[in-house]
Design a protein around this motif. Sequence first.
Motif, short mmCIF file in Angstrom:
data_model
loop_
_atom_site.label_atom_id
_atom_site.label_comp_id
_atom_site.label_asym_id
_atom_site.label_seq_id
_atom_site.Cartn_x
_atom_site.Cartn_y
_atom_site.Cartn_z
N LYS A 36 0.81 -1.21 0.00
CA LYS A 36 0.00 0.00 0.00
C LYS A 36 0.85 1.27 0.00
N ALA A 37 0.82 1.95 -1.14
CA ALA A 37 1.41 3.27 -1.22
C ALA A 37 0.39 4.30 -0.73
N PRO A 38 0.84 5.50 -0.34
CA PRO A 38 -0.13 6.54 0.07
C PRO A 38 -1.18 6.80 -1.00
N ASP A 39 -0.75 6.85 -2.25
CA ASP A 39 -1.69 6.92 -3.38
C ASP A 39 -0.96 6.48 -4.64
N LYS A 65 -5.91 5.07 -2.87
CA LYS A 65 -5.46 6.04 -1.89
C LYS A 65 -5.76 5.55 -0.48
N GLN A 66 -4.77 5.74 0.42
CA GLN A 66 -4.95 5.45 1.83
C GLN A 66 -5.30 6.75 2.55
N ASN A 71 -9.54 3.18 3.11
CA ASN A 71 -8.70 2.96 1.93
C ASN A 71 -9.64 2.82 0.74
N LYS A 243 2.53 8.12 -5.31
CA LYS A 243 2.67 9.28 -4.43
C LYS A 243 2.67 10.59 -5.21
N ASP A 248 -8.69 13.61 -2.35
CA ASP A 248 -9.69 12.73 -1.73
C ASP A 248 -10.99 12.69 -2.53
#
Length: 261
Positions: A36-39, A65-66, A71, A243, A248
């Motif tokens: 899982k990458a941040p996005d 995206k986290q 998620n 990233k 959002d």
Amino acid sequence: MNAIYRACSLLALLAPLQALAADAGPLMHESDKRLKAPDETIQYDMELYDGGKLTTSRKLVRLDKQMADRNSTVVRFSSPVAVKNVALLIEDSGAAINDIWSYTPSTKTLRRIAGSQKQNWFMGTEFTYEDFEDYKLNAYRFDLSGSQSPCLQWAKCAVVDATPQASAEQQASGYAKKRYYIEANSYYPVQIEYFDRHGALVKRLTTEGLKHYGQYYRPTSQTMWNLANGRKTKMIVSDVSIKTGLADNLFTPRYLRNENE
């Protein structure tokens, strides 16, 4: 990654094999963390085959995206015209059943997919809605059942059986069990096997290659094989961006209606 580190990583991963059927929860949490990458944004060329014959080609994009409270994953077709802007949103807030939304541009229909429907087929592919979900660590029991060496084109994998434990997941999932082949260096699930409610192996997702993007590994292509009907769906990665700061609001049911993207 140097040879000493690779060796240590391999030993750390496979140490639990000394006790078969040991709890593989920690291993899967580590795999989940590395996945899982941040996005991220991944572009795919999708190919649908019936037997050995290519029947359909499509393009789609997947966004992940986290976020603080969930998620989220968006899958959207970009071509051909017949499926352009058909989209899927999966929201994982840690609840027993993920929220899944689909948008159909031809009818301008946005609908929430009930938990019992997530085992339905997605747009004529060999994927179901639930195949786009992540490990769902809180809903499954993970047992280390052994190792495989070699493992596809890689030196070694840990083999982990995932069985739904949450009652809601047991009722909603189309699978009695999933089997993950976790590659020892990357912790990436390079193969996943799917067993139906009668215990029969019905599908297999294989990874044809892995590429390094900073600290993350991503497949170069993957193929979902339907062992019951001889069809397959191949996902060829054409571009990966990690990233980049995805907003959002890209991960909302309302945004699925935006056909300008």
